[in-house]
Scaffold this active site. Sequence first.
Site, PDB file in Angstrom:
ATOM      1  N   CYS A  58       2.250  -3.462   0.117  1.00 15.59           N
ATOM      2  CA  CYS A  58       2.227  -2.824  -1.213  1.00 15.59           C
ATOM      3  C   CYS A  58       0.797  -2.498  -1.644  1.00 15.59           C
ATOM      4  CB  CYS A  58       2.911  -3.687  -2.263  1.00 15.59           C
ATOM      5  SG  CYS A  58       2.235  -5.353  -2.406  1.00 15.59           S
ATOM      6  N   HIS A 302       3.085  -9.159  -5.644  1.00 12.68           N
ATOM      7  CA  HIS A 302       3.586  -7.819  -5.330  1.00 12.68           C
ATOM      8  C   HIS A 302       2.963  -6.788  -6.273  1.00 12.68           C
ATOM      9  CE1 HIS A 302       6.229  -4.812  -3.736  1.00 12.68           C
ATOM     10  NE2 HIS A 302       7.056  -4.765  -4.763  1.00 12.68           N
TER      11      HIS A 302
END
Length: 459
Positions: A58, A302
């Site tokens: 990510c 994340h």
Amino acid sequence: MGDNSSASNSNDERELKEIRNLLWGPSIRLDVFRRWSQGFEFTDIEPSALVQKQGGPCAVIAPVQAFLLKILLMETPGHSFSDLTLDKCKRLLIQALCNILMKCKVTHYRIVTLPEVCTEAKENANEDSEGNIRSTADDEMQREDPNTAHNVQPEHRELSPKEFHERLGVLNFESIEQVEKYYTENFNALSGPYGVLLFMYTVLLTKGIGNVTSELSDTSEPLIHNTYGYGSQGLINLMLTGRAVPHVWDNDQDVGGLKLRGINQQADVGFITLMEQMRYCTVGSFYKNPKNPVWVMGSETHLTVLFSNEKRLVSPETPCETARRVFKSYDPDGNNFIPSALLGDVLSALDLVSDPEYVDIMRKKLDPENLGIILLNAFMDEFFPIDQRSTPDTFDLMHYNGIPGSNLANKVKYRKGTAILLESDLKVMCSSSNHMLTCLQTKWPNIEVNWHDGVPSLN
């Protein structure tokens, strides 16, 4: 186009080896490398949304998605998310990558390739599963039918980290137009099994290893966590701003003689994080108030993307908004008051009269009971009685999370919410489990959002 001189090749090899060590440390865990081994791939249900197959990449995928949305929202008038063709999305992806590379260019663009794999893939792609040679007519048919061509990748043999790094090549380009042309003609380099890694290496090589290490200051920890596989803040900042600085505050800060480097100008794409609410960091105005209404959002593990088509969310600050921001910079705990001893500093920072005699008069006026504090509302009423706000009271927000399992029915899809900014300066109290609202409040303390299909996940 390519530069084949032996001196250049040995220099490329040396830099690629240094980049490998900077990214992964002395050894690469196979499971972490596998998690990063994916291409840039769009979902079927949301044509412009990239899929993240596993945790880790990510740090590259979310910034690329953010730049893609920036181009789509701000530079493509009259678009609709639903009528985007695959070709249009491929073009948007290449433009997003070029946006990022332009920020990193020092002398020229240095595109990292995996040439042998492409050749093997082409050879393998001409055989069917039983080893028979497919006709070129089959190839043509597959190329022309977008439904089959969408996610069909050539067969590939999984490479070990060692094999992957031994096979890397470098192409040098002078102009971004040449880079765009290369990616357009070799889209499989992006969509193939190592597309995300190859682009990350391209960013680092184009920036130059010496520039990256000098901006990072501390290179004792690898840019990719060797157990969990997520990217460091320095890597995220490099993708978003072209500078691999380790901090998210505005400019550099001097802490005990140590220069801690932050963001040096208003960003094209913003960044907000749950970590700020937990007091792990302070995100500065350059990231919170970017040029476009697109923000990468950080949780503990994340990165996702928040965006809006409401351009007034990023209009220039009014004097009132500047005053609030400066006042709050002297109120790090968010109490909506400052020690009265700091009044002169706040007035000086706002270019208001700050002579000691005047400051004393105002201190007595704003703190008549001599409590030693000055309230934000009292300060604003005195110096900025007409409260102009450039931000609308209500607006739509959209959220992207690239991991299928973090979406409804395991389908990566943009989630929509209607936001309202409440009149009061008091923070909306939210349960500690609502990480989305907690993170949004680092940017808009008095926000409430009604998400249309339940609160999206930051993880």
